[in-house]
Enzyme design. Structure first.
Site, PDB file in Angstrom:
ATOM      1  N   GLY A 288      24.257  12.986 -28.873  1.00  0.00           N
ATOM      2  CA  GLY A 288      23.764  13.584 -27.621  1.00  0.00           C
ATOM      3  C   GLY A 288      24.424  12.949 -26.413  1.00  0.00           C
ATOM      4  O   GLY A 288      24.645  13.605 -25.385  1.00  0.00           O
TER       5      GLY A 288
ATOM      6  N   GLY B 234       0.834  -1.187   0.000  1.00  0.00           N
ATOM      7  CA  GLY B 234       0.000   0.000   0.000  1.00  0.00           C
ATOM      8  C   GLY B 234       0.877   1.249   0.000  1.00  0.00           C
ATOM      9  O   GLY B 234       2.030   1.215  -0.404  1.00  0.00           O
TER      10      GLY B 234
HETATM   11  C1  HXC Z   1      -3.688  -4.342  12.015  1.00  0.00           C
HETATM   12  C2  HXC Z   1      -2.531  -6.179  11.323  1.00  0.00           C
HETATM   13  C3  HXC Z   1      -2.330  -5.604  10.063  1.00  0.00           C
HETATM   14  C4  HXC Z   1      -2.855  -4.302   9.836  1.00  0.00           C
HETATM   15  C5  HXC Z   1      -1.399  -7.533  10.065  1.00  0.00           C
HETATM   16  N1  HXC Z   1      -1.954  -7.364  11.270  1.00  0.00           N
HETATM   17  N2  HXC Z   1      -1.624  -6.455   9.302  1.00  0.00           N
HETATM   18  N3  HXC Z   1      -3.215  -5.554  12.288  1.00  0.00           N
HETATM   19  N4  HXC Z   1      -3.518  -3.720  10.847  1.00  0.00           N
HETATM   20  N5  HXC Z   1      -2.669  -3.678   8.680  1.00  0.00           N
HETATM   21  C6  HXC Z   1      -1.916  -8.321  12.374  1.00  0.00           C
HETATM   22  C7  HXC Z   1      -2.743  -9.551  12.137  1.00  0.00           C
HETATM   23  O1  HXC Z   1      -4.068  -9.301  12.499  1.00  0.00           O
HETATM   24  C8  HXC Z   1      -2.059 -10.554  13.035  1.00  0.00           C
HETATM   25  O2  HXC Z   1      -2.476 -10.333  14.354  1.00  0.00           O
HETATM   26  C9  HXC Z   1      -0.628 -10.162  12.952  1.00  0.00           C
HETATM   27  O3  HXC Z   1      -0.592  -8.805  12.501  1.00  0.00           O
HETATM   28  C10 HXC Z   1       0.174 -10.986  11.977  1.00  0.00           C
HETATM   29  O4  HXC Z   1      -0.532 -11.021  10.760  1.00  0.00           O
HETATM   30  P1  HXC Z   1      -0.839 -12.386  10.002  1.00  0.00           P
HETATM   31  O5  HXC Z   1      -1.848 -12.070   8.988  1.00  0.00           O
HETATM   32  O6  HXC Z   1      -1.123 -13.470  10.985  1.00  0.00           O
HETATM   33  O7  HXC Z   1       0.580 -12.656   9.336  1.00  0.00           O
HETATM   34  P2  HXC Z   1       0.916 -13.266   7.929  1.00  0.00           P
HETATM   35  O8  HXC Z   1       0.094 -14.475   7.665  1.00  0.00           O
HETATM   36  O9  HXC Z   1       2.404 -13.381   7.867  1.00  0.00           O
HETATM   37  O10 HXC Z   1       0.458 -12.157   6.865  1.00  0.00           O
HETATM   38  C11 HXC Z   1       1.059 -10.913   6.828  1.00  0.00           C
HETATM   39  C12 HXC Z   1       0.258  -9.943   5.919  1.00  0.00           C
HETATM   40  C13 HXC Z   1      -1.218  -9.917   6.351  1.00  0.00           C
HETATM   41  C14 HXC Z   1       0.379 -10.469   4.482  1.00  0.00           C
HETATM   42  C15 HXC Z   1       0.956  -8.597   6.012  1.00  0.00           C
HETATM   43  O11 HXC Z   1      -1.261  -9.702   7.752  1.00  0.00           O
HETATM   44  C16 HXC Z   1      -1.984  -8.851   5.671  1.00  0.00           C
HETATM   45  O12 HXC Z   1      -2.408  -9.025   4.529  1.00  0.00           O
HETATM   46  N6  HXC Z   1      -2.237  -7.731   6.375  1.00  0.00           N
HETATM   47  C17 HXC Z   1      -2.981  -6.645   5.818  1.00  0.00           C
HETATM   48  C18 HXC Z   1      -2.155  -5.935   4.810  1.00  0.00           C
HETATM   49  C19 HXC Z   1      -2.868  -4.744   4.289  1.00  0.00           C
HETATM   50  O13 HXC Z   1      -3.736  -4.841   3.404  1.00  0.00           O
HETATM   51  N7  HXC Z   1      -2.542  -3.567   4.858  1.00  0.00           N
HETATM   52  C20 HXC Z   1      -3.080  -2.353   4.437  1.00  0.00           C
HETATM   53  C21 HXC Z   1      -2.254  -1.909   3.226  1.00  0.00           C
HETATM   54  S1  HXC Z   1      -2.769  -0.339   2.707  1.00  0.00           S
HETATM   55  P3  HXC Z   1      -2.510 -11.493  15.463  1.00  0.00           P
HETATM   56  O14 HXC Z   1      -3.034 -10.816  16.682  1.00  0.00           O
HETATM   57  O15 HXC Z   1      -3.384 -12.548  14.910  1.00  0.00           O
HETATM   58  O16 HXC Z   1      -1.087 -11.956  15.610  1.00  0.00           O
HETATM   59  C22 HXC Z   1      -1.900   0.683   3.632  1.00  0.00           C
HETATM   60  C23 HXC Z   1      -2.218   2.084   3.366  1.00  0.00           C
HETATM   61  C24 HXC Z   1      -1.081   2.941   3.727  1.00  0.00           C
HETATM   62  O17 HXC Z   1      -1.112   0.342   4.417  1.00  0.00           O
HETATM   63  C25 HXC Z   1      -1.383   4.299   3.205  1.00  0.00           C
HETATM   64  C26 HXC Z   1      -0.260   5.236   3.452  1.00  0.00           C
HETATM   65  C27 HXC Z   1      -0.513   6.536   2.789  1.00  0.00           C
END
Ligand code: HXC
Length: 517
Positions: free
Chosen positions: A407, A172
């Site tokens: 160039g 993101g």
């Molecule tokens: C809150 C989060 C989180 C998030 C992960 N966790 N991402 N909590 N906000 N964005 C937490 C999970 O709930 C989990 O908690 C722990 O972190 C580990 O995550 P897992 O999913 O169990 O790990 P894994 O299987 O290794 O997967 C990792 C991951 C996945 C691929 C990163 O967690 C994921 O897809 N997260 C969301 C990614 C996402 O879409 N983020 C937003 C992007 S947009 P527990 O308590 O179970 O351990 C963005 C905008 C930014 O960031 C804009 C800036 C301008």
């Protein structure tokens, strides 16, 4: 005294608690993925025992979705300062064991604090990324946190060096912080960077891609150019970060540290007198030239696998750190195109911003022709490199080895772009274009009418080569300061660097430039 001891004990306990982040289970899970924890990474990066942690007791303030029940000391990031080879650096490392390293308002504040401190003090910032992105429960506060970091990345750009190591997810808008920093390092297989993940890609475009195909280290180090180093392990990534720091100054007001040098300054490299092949179309390996002239052959290449028709990286001459830019005749004949121009332009601008002299080795047949390049904006991308050289005020030493056509002659740190010392080897050919193209333009009709067109072209090409395929024409006008024996290149460059050590040159005052983006 007793009470004091209890309080100290409490402190020690709290520190221990903070140090295990999201808990042993999550640490084990991190290790099971072949990844280190934030604290382990910082320990590897910094000189032993030099780390001073800040904000260990910071916790998030979010109460959405029951978050108040889930609080971790340090809130998913480890920040502070320490030394690398005795020199101060500021660091932050996202802790995946706490909410997946996701970025909260307070986590962002911790990053901003070390960045602000680094700017006050004038020291590099190294960020280690391993995060699920914006902490979903915090909504706009997480987005605000990112934007606060971006703003600091922008203000710090060109003031203190910024390095990003990506050792896990970086998705993101989060990708924009590394994108704004000077150098990015990614681990192969365990890290990825993309604006939108595979699921969104599938929904919007119907494309099936894996995380690795979409934004793995190999993609960003070969196709997009986002990443400067793709590494096999975190250890290698840390080692590269430490080496990189050794070539660059603490800030834009300082010079890079001068190292002790045991490679003779007057080392003559006879092999270089014979490295240029007899035929102008036969390639040779520019790495051999670079390796032969720099101190101990030690070259830290940047962007090795991206646009390999140009080589950029750091080396030293008599212990002085320089940025090397060199066309690579072995790849696409060393032609300049959009990607190689962008790659070199960014490097030249980094060196200029941080007072690192530039040594340019030229063997370029021109810019790559064709619709692919023109539609892709080669005019603008080529202009970036032109601009970068033209605005650079650091010492600029150029050696033309063989071709320097059209160039590309102007662009590659020519005299006219304020090149300080422009040397040429006797094998240099400096002309508007190569013989074949020139004869086609000048004698197209005559060739068609000739009794023996091949013989006519050969004769005209010889005439052209005799007139232009040498450095003496350019030297006659003072565009080349001297024509040197290839084997003496090392000490001629070292003498030039000595001569230019006190160079002072400033550009006209302006709010900022308008680089052709
Ligand atoms: C809150 C989060 C989180 C998030 C992960 N966790 N991402 N909590 N906000 N964005 C937490 C999970 O709930 C989990 O908690 C722990 O972190 C580990 O995550 P897992 O999913 O169990 O790990 P894994 O299987 O290794 O997967 C990792 C991951 C996945 C691929 C990163 O967690 C994921 O897809 N997260 C969301 C990614 C996402 O879409 N983020 C937003 C992007 S947009 P527990 O308590 O179970 O351990 C963005 C905008 C930014 O960031 C804009 C800036 C301008």
């Amino acid at each position: 005294m007793g009470l004091q001891t209890e309080k100290v004990k409490d402190l020690v306990k709290l520190r221990e608690k903070a140090r295990i982040g999201g808990g042993q289970k999550r640490i084990d899970a991190q290790h099971a993925k072949g990844k280190y924890t934030a604290r382990e990474r910082i320990a590897m990066l910094l000189d032993e025992g030099s780390f001073e942690e800040m904000d260990m007791f910071v916790t998030h303030r979010c109460t959405n979705f029951g978050m108040e029940k889930s609080v971790f000391l340090g809130d998913g990031i480890v920040t502070g300062y320490g030394t690398v080879n005795g020199r101060l650096v500021y660091v932050y490392a996202q802790d995946f064991t706490v909410f997946g390293g996701s970025l909260s308002e307070t986590l962002a504040q911790k990053i901003c604090k070390v960045m602000d401190q680094a700017m006050k003090v004038g020291a590099p910032v190294i960020g280690i990324n391993d995060s699920g992105g914006a902490r979903i429960q915090e909504g706009v506060n997480a987005l605000a946190g990112y934007a606060e970091i971006f703003q600091r990345n922008i203000l710090a750009s060109g003031v203190v060096p910024q390095i990003s190591a990506i050792f896990g997810p970086c998705a993101g808008g989060a990708v924009y912080s590394p994108a704004l920093t000077d150098f990015n390092i990614m681990t192969k297989g365990s890290s990825y960077m993309f604006l939108t993940g595979p699921k969104v890609v599938k929904t919007v475009l119907g494309e099936d891609v894996t995380q690795e195909q979409l934004g793995g280290a190999s993609v960003h180090s070969t196709k997009s150019g986002v990443v400067h180093f793709a590494v096999d392990s975190e250890e290698e990534g840390i080692e590269i970060t430490r080496r990189l720091l050794s070539f660059i100054p603490q800030n834009n007001l300082e010079e890079a540290p001068q190292m002790l040098n045991d490679d003779p300054v007057d080392r003559v490299e006879d092999s270089l007198n014979e490295i240029i092949p007899d035929s102008p179309n036969t390639p040779y390996d520019m790495y051999e030239v670079i390796g032969a002239i720099i101190d101990n052959g030690e070259f830290l290449e940047i962007h090795k696998s991206y646009a390999a028709n140009i080589i950029v990286g750091f080396a030293r001459f008599n212990g002085i750190s320089v940025g090397i830019v060199a066309n690579q005749p072995k790849v696409l004949a060393g032609v300049l195109d959009s990607n190689s121009s962008r790659k070199a332009a960014r490097f030249v601008r980094f060196c200029d911003a941080f007072n690192i002299p530039l040594v340019t080795l030229v063997d370029v047949p021109g810019f790559l022709p064709g619709t692919g390049q023109e539609y892709g904006g080669v005019i603008l991308h080529g202009a970036k490199l032109l601009y970068a050289y033209g605005e650079a005020t650091v010492p600029k030493i150029t050696v033309t080895l063989r071709k320097s056509y059209g160039g590309a002659y102007c662009v590659m740190s020519s005299k006219h772009l304020r090149g300080d010392m422009n040397y040429a080897w006797p094998s240099a050919e400096i002309a508007v274009m190569g013989p074949a193209g020139a004869i086609e333009v000048l004698y197209g009709k005559e060739t068609a009418a000739a009794e023996n067109p091949a013989a006519f072209v050969a004769e005209k090409e010889k005439e052209y080569k005799d007139a232009f395929a040498n450095p003496y024409n350019a030297a006659k006008y003072g565009y080349i300061d001297d024509i040197i024996e290839p084997r003496n290149t090392r000490f001629r460059i070292i003498r030039s660097l000595r001569q230019l050590a006190t160079k002072k040159l400033t550009n006209p005052p302006k709010k900022h430039d308008n680089l052709p983006l």
